[in-house]
Design an enzyme around this catalytic site. Structure first.
Site, PDB file in Angstrom:
ATOM      1  N   ALA A   4       3.185   1.697   2.837  1.00 57.92           N
ATOM      2  CA  ALA A   4       4.393   0.886   2.644  1.00 57.92           C
ATOM      3  C   ALA A   4       5.386   1.604   1.747  1.00 57.92           C
ATOM      4  O   ALA A   4       6.592   1.587   1.977  1.00 57.92           O
ATOM      5  CB  ALA A   4       4.021  -0.468   2.054  1.00 57.92           C
ATOM      6  N   ARG A   6      12.691  -4.558   6.125  1.00 56.13           N
ATOM      7  CA  ARG A   6      13.466  -4.392   4.894  1.00 56.13           C
ATOM      8  C   ARG A   6      14.931  -4.298   5.282  1.00 56.13           C
ATOM      9  O   ARG A   6      15.259  -3.766   6.329  1.00 56.13           O
ATOM     10  CB  ARG A   6      13.014  -3.147   4.128  1.00 56.13           C
ATOM     11  CG  ARG A   6      11.667  -3.358   3.435  1.00 56.13           C
ATOM     12  CD  ARG A   6      11.115  -2.075   2.859  1.00 56.13           C
ATOM     13  NE  ARG A   6      11.989  -1.500   1.832  1.00 56.13           N
ATOM     14  CZ  ARG A   6      12.002  -1.894   0.558  1.00 56.13           C
ATOM     15  NH1 ARG A   6      11.218  -2.865   0.157  1.00 56.13           N
ATOM     16  NH2 ARG A   6      12.801  -1.315  -0.319  1.00 56.13           N
ATOM     17  N   CYS A  64       0.810  -1.210   0.000  1.00 53.84           N
ATOM     18  CA  CYS A  64       0.000   0.000   0.000  1.00 53.84           C
ATOM     19  C   CYS A  64       0.850   1.270   0.000  1.00 53.84           C
ATOM     20  O   CYS A  64       2.077   1.236   0.048  1.00 53.84           O
ATOM     21  CB  CYS A  64      -0.930   0.006   1.207  1.00 53.84           C
ATOM     22  SG  CYS A  64      -0.018   0.127   2.768  1.00 53.84           S
ATOM     23  N   HIS A  91       5.474   6.652  -2.586  1.00 59.90           N
ATOM     24  CA  HIS A  91       6.763   7.242  -2.972  1.00 59.90           C
ATOM     25  C   HIS A  91       6.558   8.717  -3.271  1.00 59.90           C
ATOM     26  O   HIS A  91       7.299   9.568  -2.798  1.00 59.90           O
ATOM     27  CB  HIS A  91       7.317   6.543  -4.217  1.00 59.90           C
ATOM     28  CG  HIS A  91       7.427   5.062  -4.102  1.00 59.90           C
ATOM     29  ND1 HIS A  91       7.248   4.229  -5.177  1.00 59.90           N
ATOM     30  CD2 HIS A  91       7.690   4.262  -3.037  1.00 59.90           C
ATOM     31  CE1 HIS A  91       7.407   2.981  -4.790  1.00 59.90           C
ATOM     32  NE2 HIS A  91       7.676   2.969  -3.483  1.00 59.90           N
TER      33      HIS A  91
END
Lengths: 457, 545, 457, 545
Positions: D67, D98, D64, D198
């Protein structure tokens, strides 16, 4: 440094053994004898041998280990131990009331040439062996072979009890070799799942992994009964696991009772277990149940899931021939790289087996039979490894060289679990993988620089 | 073992009968003499038979002569290469299996305790003789390690095939020049227990090592500590205390021992004997040859430690030392008392049995007494009568066939080195002052009345004894540990402690108090029965929530 | 230092959670749903939730974890997610052909007030639910409770499938709670040994511990079938293991189908397993077989054999309420000393349970529900411990404070074994002891000065 | 998968049909547009649909917006406190999951990457609003950590209940004075994938951080590295190489990033874009506002790395730098070639599939080409059309409803700080010389003919694809790893590598060669069948020894 005097430079030794990778025959015979139900092992020699063997087995299992001795005195050593042994047999049957006494010799009684069969005859003639009770014996001179040889000799003495018979009982004899009680339990479980009717001897499960209940049983419920051993002569065949531990007994059953045999590797790891199951289902004429297939698949699954951590890791190994051969094959099969392997047990054949595995894998392995841990340590100093696998004595090398260490083999004197959790079979393979992985990953977690310290592995 | 069972009444004579009832007549007769009810008799003390043969087939706690020589006495040494001549087993089993500690502090110090060396005799050696191989092995050991000394130990077959290990040792010793090589004929079949091995070890160390040092050892109050093997660090704790008192321990036989310490033993002015059984030979020889008097000491137990320190101080008869000893005791006791007060309520009134060694069954009663724990039965594994009844009976002991085979070496005053440390008068005065020289009273006097003293207790009797007398704690060795614990009785190893230690000295007493508290009060002994075994009946209808 | 900003001094926090000891409801619901045979879990929310839950479960099990999502867009968030869910149900049954879809909500769909039952009705009316297929749903708002709550809610939704019936089938329902597949397997094994006929749901064994065979099954062979779950209404009773995980479902079965229930602690450790077996044999009217008694005795035996290493050792624990309660009882029972215990799941009742155990043992324990690992770490800095037990995130504390660490709980992202080797039951207890012992003894071997380095432990 | 199966012939159009055949009509229609056969068409290149909604119920690889914003862009930063406003889950799942690496070298440096901070919203907060709690949480974070900056992230419910996180951030920022507090409205339901996140992250970092540093950054050749997240240490390797070349990396977005590096980004003279998809917004804004040109680079693959270095050198147009770059390449390549030669014989001729991210499915083909491995199908998880077809199609893209919801911030030249780094003429000259500014050609041109390019591949299609085309290796993310491996095909994670790395730069290439060699040649893939499955027949009579 704990082993501060071990030099990197290797000088050939012809006479001096340092930090042995073996011990003497009698302890093997004692361990095997504990796999007979209601049997008291007896050491025909001076009392120290028996004390040492009992202590070592006790420390390995954290369980009572009963065994008697002929307690040789200087006199007996000169005039022979017959009187002592007959007196011992009498006392044992009177005081402890075992079903059987399994006598093994020692360097002492072998050197003076005591003849067990003759002494047993005398004991029987003198009425020292009660009706229905059994006395068996194995020659186990400490100056020949190793503890493995002694184990094999006592198992052979069991096979000698087998009675020839023309009508087969449809059973399969399984001679498991020197494995843990938990391993014997696991072998029985696999056979049962496959629906194979078996007689397994020796069987130390239920003997050396006993419960704490407030009662002490000198003769626990486990073990293969003498009558089953006798009936093993009526079986359709024998699967002997391990050339060094089990082959002699199997071959004796063949020659003596015409029970044909197959000598297999001990079922450690994927491939050796595959062969065991495949042969078992063939001789049992059974098809392999899904449950076993699933267990196998889980083992393959974990190999693939964690392969990146096994791949190319260098291993130093010390132990006994049968176990080492299967373990080496297993390590190679998961793309690990055994580089130094030592056993104290003599036999060029061992070196040949290991070398064959190495050649097939296109790697080279330093291997020595009749070697010792001093040499193994020197090899490691010359070509370092990522992990060492062997008995408790490896911990001194592991600490000096700062190596991850997986305890496997005999003796394990400083950890628990080996007597409860098998390493044979597919489930055992999972446990081996888990242990190797834990050792490697604990080290990674210790050594990774902070920025590379990983949450997910 | 539920408290319910704890009130059992038993009569020692009944117990003794029960122990014997199942034996064949011959065995019963023999064992009867080794099982003694400790009771007052008019003008005589009860006798016990000890140091006699083990009965074949009767599962014994004992080990062999090799174990006593190599395992117990020589094993704890750090810078002597111990090389076992024989098949591999004997060397393997004695490899780090006793918790002797050695502190070769800096990495340049020699320490071979982690090494196991053997000639690994093969059948060809048995047939053609092993001397050549032994010689080669000594040479290889010398080439690899360059040790100060190499000690060679014979195992059973060596004597039988007639290898002359002493000749080989002598030859190599002379060849090397800078390495003392000597041998021990400690074949396992000799004697009746480890005890013979102690004696053999004593003789050879005395013959080949003691007095060989030319370096002068300084120190105002110099002693030897004999018969302390540094199991679990006992010796470290004793040395800590001695040092604090200003007493110099020249040489311990043989915990954390070095070749040089052995060699300097003759420079001490007093020998203090811990384990009388294993080392009294050396004590006697040191006196005869060098004029060093010996006294019995005991550092097991806080009180016993204080007592022993005072005895030493009194011997040296130096006010400064006497004051310092008192000061040390004063400093150390509070911690001891503090812990004792904490655990005493939980340990008091419990009962124990001790079947260990040649003195521990005696020494550890000090600690148990401090804990309020009564020892209801005890005995030794490899002791002689004097360890039970005291040295005064020594003259009346006859030497039997088995003992006769163990060499008695004859020593006499050393022309150069003999130096009486005290005049006859001084000695007499000290005796009067309570410093009893060359005296050991033995185990029996310490045992309460109507307890059982049993020599060479075996597995069968141990199990019976526990079943009948239901002690709260049993002390013996590793072989006995788990058969006793299966009965629900905690078992503490007192030869080579299974874990923990040190138990000697003041800190050791604290450790022991806590350890015994843990053992007798562990919750696990309550778990032996499952709930459905406690209440097997099936409540007809289960009461759901 | 990895957690270099964690101060020793503890300031009370009212709003900020740091390093949580919990996560949100939906992942629990997803894990539970995987315990239904042929069921596809579905996350009714935006697609990130589903992605995160699948990733975490996958990393924990190293196994494929399939689940679908309603993939909310901004529009759906405004106008409601009905259209998305109905479309999803249609696509799922068409493309993946599961037996059932287990839908759980999210903070998103709960906040906008989507009504699952109403949406399911619509889906059925629209013919999006094929004949014989099942759709079930659980409300799992992320802003209430924790992952444990979500697990419990989905299990309750399973119980809601149960059909009342007047005639009992003689079976016992077992609701195992959030334990590993290996644990569920072990519970079934124990019941079988005892001869108790059971229905266990959820059952993830055979689902999340799959083999590698070259075939991929989106719906593996394991899991409790929907029909068995429906039939659970005819059982004679329900044993719910764990108040937090399993009680709601059990009580629903009681109110809805008049199936009485008992809420037990999860069978971790000796005593909790004793109670489980004792109740089971009572309700099953069976007597406990020797095999189980022996397994129990072995556990007691190992406690006694290794007691000197457990005794008085201080432990820090983090995990979920049901597991922690049994583990705390177990540690206390072997004379270890839990000193700090944190769960992220809210509930004063948890603190009460732990405090009761502590009081009974005469010790004090720092305990906090709705706590976090930041607090646990601060507690440790103020009162150091000998060992820490918890999920993989503990490794950061363990490394900074140089603590032995036993991985136990959820999630375990950096080691293998938990999915294959149970920690419930007596055998599980042996494994727990082995792991604790290895952690403590490895540390001892690392830290002992050379003169105290031990061969025999 | 046995070699036997490896010769299967497949036609891409058949494969596409098979992928679609089971779908409901509506789904099939939609997916058909996202599955593209890469083939030459007369005077047109094939189009692909991307950046469109995920289909409910179709098991997707996507995550999503949160994220993408918190997990991908802001997660890798070290000294910014990332505080998630919402229920606990979102923060928990993004906690160290991550493999972003941060090297806050000395212990005094700030590094919060190991911390997971959340307001842990409860139902009361949902009902009555969470602003108060957020404010309190920010205060507590400030009091405990005193960070340079606190970033606040919104999760789904926040937007719905209308918490004004920006107002709270502003209030606290002003209150603290010495701590920059800013917020991200990255609710998970926004957009159609991580991509929206982003964009949101880019906007806020640019708005609140870039240009805020007053410390002058020195260096002759100053660049920004955009879209490199230091997974498995990729960024460290790239920095090593840049340093060796004498190039100063002012600011990486956002691997191992610090607040100050972000703040100084405006001081660079060139922006180098690694992951075009996730960061091109910042690149554009840096140019518009500060006059910093940007070029596309790729440090995945040894050749690509060399190419990118040369491009940078050419941009700075400095002979010294050009020579140094050549020198570095010359020094680094031998090790690369050596490893490649060693593994090539084992990897050559193998086939791979890549379905990752917004550039990795493209970049990693460089490495596979070097290994002689053909990529037979590839696609992105959250890319836009320009990532497939190149930036030249950007003008023709229509903005759909989902994209429209993502804020497009408008920036213009900064009155003080705008400084064109090159004149129009210089730029033109450089363009001629091959330094293509603001250009990205996309994935498709790199793909061989008749391969399949698939956008937003889902679990169902992935399984089918593997079954039909039988690749030797599949690359995607953790969710896909084990379903693929169950089929006997090794699966390499290329978002956040499951292990290993770095794979960027020269050393990274070596690592990757070895890793791929390990994966495709691991023995384990031969073990999927048991012997009795290979030969099920029971030999009537077993041949005994």
């Amino acid at each position: 440094m704990l082993l501060r005097h071990t030099p990197k430079e290797i000088k050939e030794r012809k006479a001096l053994m340092i930090n042995p990778a073996k011990t003497c025959q009698p302890i093997g015979a004692m361990y095997a004898a504990l796999g007979i139900k209601g049997c008291l092992p007896h050491s025909h020699g001076s009392q120290g041998c028996c004390a040492y063997h009992r202590s070592t087995l006790t420390r390995h299992y954290k369980e009572p280990v009963s065994a008697a001795t002929s307690s040789f005195t200087e006199g007996a050593s000169v005039f022979g131990g017959q009187a002592n042994l007959i007196q011992a047999i009498d006392n044992i049957f009177t005081v402890y009331e075992p079903e059987a006494i399994a006598v093994h010799t020692t360097c002492l009684s072998e050197t003076i040439g005591d003849d067990l069969p003759q002494i047993f005859d005398k004991a029987r003639k003198d009425g020292k062996v009660p009706e229905g009770k059994t006395v068996l014996g194995a020659p186990t001179p400490s100056y020949v072979g190793s503890h493995v040889t002694g184990f094999s000799n006592m198992v052979k003495a069991m096979a000698a009890l087998a009675e020839p018979s023309t009508k087969k009982n449809g059973k399969i004899n399984i001679i498991p070799g020197w494995v843990e009680p938990s391993d014997m339990e696991e072998i029985k479980r696999l056979c049962a799942m496959l629906g194979a009717e078996i007689t397994m001897f020796p069987d130390t499960s239920g003997v050396l992994d006993g419960p704490l209940t407030g009662k002490y049983k000198m003769f626990p419920d486990g073990g293969c009964t003498v009558s089953d051993i006798k009936a093993s002569g009526s079986s359709i065949g024998t699967l002997a696991l391990g050339e060094w531990c089990s082959a002699d007994a199997a071959r004796l059953l063949d020659t003596k009772c015409k029970v044909p045999c197959s000598i297999l590797d001990m079922p450690f790891g994927l491939k050796a277990t595959d062969r065991f199951i495949d042969v078992l289902r063939t001789v049992a004429g059974a098809s392999v149940p899904d449950e076993i297939v699933k267990e196998r698949g889980k083992l393959v699954d974990m190999i693939s899931d964690m392969h990146q951590y096994f791949y190319g890791k260098k291993v130093a190994l010390v132990g006994d021939p049968d176990q080492l051969i299967s373990m080496t094959e297993f390590l190679v099969s998961i793309d690990m790289q055994p580089v130094h392997i030592v056993t104290g047990t003599p036999g060029k054949k061992f070196e040949k087996c290991i070398t064959e595995i190495a050649e097939e894998a296109g790697i080279t392995i330093n291997v020595k039979a009749a070697g010792d841990m001093f040499l193994l340590h020197q090899w490691i100093k010359n070509e370092p490894v990522d992990i060492i696998i062997g008995n408790t004595y490896c911990k001194y090398i592991a600490r000096d060289e700062d190596l991850p260490f997986v305890r496997w083999g005999f003796p394990i004197l400083d950890r628990q679990g080996h007597q409860h959790f098998p390493t044979v079979g597919y489930k055992g393979g999972l446990r081996l993988l888990e242990q190797i992985l834990n050792a490697l990953l604990d080290r990674k977690d210790r050594d990774d620089p902070e920025e590379k310290f990983e949450l997910v592995l | 073992m539920g408290k319910a069972h704890k009130l059992v009444q038993w009569d020692p004579h009944n117990v003794k009968e029960k122990l014997l009832e199942k034996y064949p007549a011959k065995v019963a007769r023999k064992r009867a003499k080794q099982i003694m009810v400790n009771e007052a008799m008019e003008n005589s003390t009860p006798e016990i038979v000890a140091n006699v043969r083990t009965i074949p087939g009767i599962i014994t706690m004992r080990g062999c002569t090799y174990a006593g020589c190599k395992g117990v006495i020589m094993g704890p040494t750090s810078d002597i290469v111990n090389l076992v001549h024989g098949p591999i087993g004997c060397s393997f089993y004695a490899w780090l299996t006793r918790r002797n500690q050695t502190d070769a502090k800096n990495d340049t110090d020699s320490n071979y305790i982690t090494y196991c060396m053997s000639t690994d005799m093969q059948d060809s050696d048995i047939i053609f003789g092993g001397e050549k191989k032994l010689e080669a092995a000594i040479q290889e050991a010398y080439d690899i390690f360059h040790p100060k000394a190499i000690a060679v130990f014979a195992t059973c077959p060596v004597g039988l095939i007639g290898d002359d290990i002493h000749a080989v040792a002598k030859k190599m010793r002379e060849k090397f020049g800078d390495c003392n090589v000597f041998a021990f004929s400690c074949e396992g079949y000799k004697g009746v227990s480890q005890s013979a091995g102690h004696h053999i070890a004593n003789n050879q160390v005395f013959t080949h090592v003691v007095g060989k040092s030319d370096t002068e050892k300084s120190g105002k109050f110099k002693i030897n500590l004999l018969g302390e093997y540094n199991i679990g660090g006992d010796g470290f704790e004793i040395d800590r205390i001695l040092e604090k008192c200003g007493i110099t321990n020249i040489s311990t036989f043989s915990g954390n021992a070095t070749y040089d310490k052995f060699a300097s033993a003759n420079q001490a002015d007093l020998s203090c004997v811990m384990c009388h059984r294993s080392i009294n030979y050396v004590a006697d020889m040191l006196e005869t040859k060098y004029g060093i008097p010996w006294i019995k000491v005991n550092f097991i137990g806080a009180e016993a430690t204080a007592k022993s320190l005072r005895k030493i101080a009194r011997y040296f008869d130096d006010q400064e030392l006497i004051d310092q000893v008192e000061k040390v005791i004063e400093e150390e006791m509070p911690a001891v008392t503090k812990t004792l007060e904490e655990v005493y309520p939980r340990t008091k009134g419990k009962t124990a049995m001790l079947f260990v060694g040649g003195s521990r069954a005696h020494h550890y009663q000090e600690l148990f007494n401090e804990l309020g724990i009564k020892t209801i039965s005890a005995g030794y594994e490899f002791a002689h009568r004097d360890d039970y009844e005291g040295r005064e009976i020594l003259p009346s002991l006859k030497v039997d066939a088995d003992s006769r085979n163990i060499e008695e070496i004859h020593v006499e005053a050393d022309p150069q080195l003999y130096r009486p440390r005290k005049t006859e008068e001084e000695l007499a005065a000290l005796e009067k002052a309570g410093v009893d020289f060359k005296s050991y009273e033995g185990l029996n006097p310490m045992m309460p009345d109507n307890t059982l003293v049993i020599d060479d207790l075996n597995q069968y009797e141990a199990e019976k004894l526990v079943a009948l007398m239901k002690p709260d704690l049993f002390c013996a060795g590793i072989k006995e540990k788990y058969s006793i614990q299966k009965l629900g009785v905690p078992m503490k190893q007192l030869h080579s402690y299974d874990s923990g230690g040190p138990y000697a000295g003041f800190k050791g007493a604290v450790n022991f108090y806590l350890e015994i508290d843990r053992l007798v009060n562990s919750k696990v002994w309550k778990y032996m029965k499952a709930p459905w075994q406690e209440k097997p009946e099936l409540s007809a209808t289960y009461v759901w929530e």
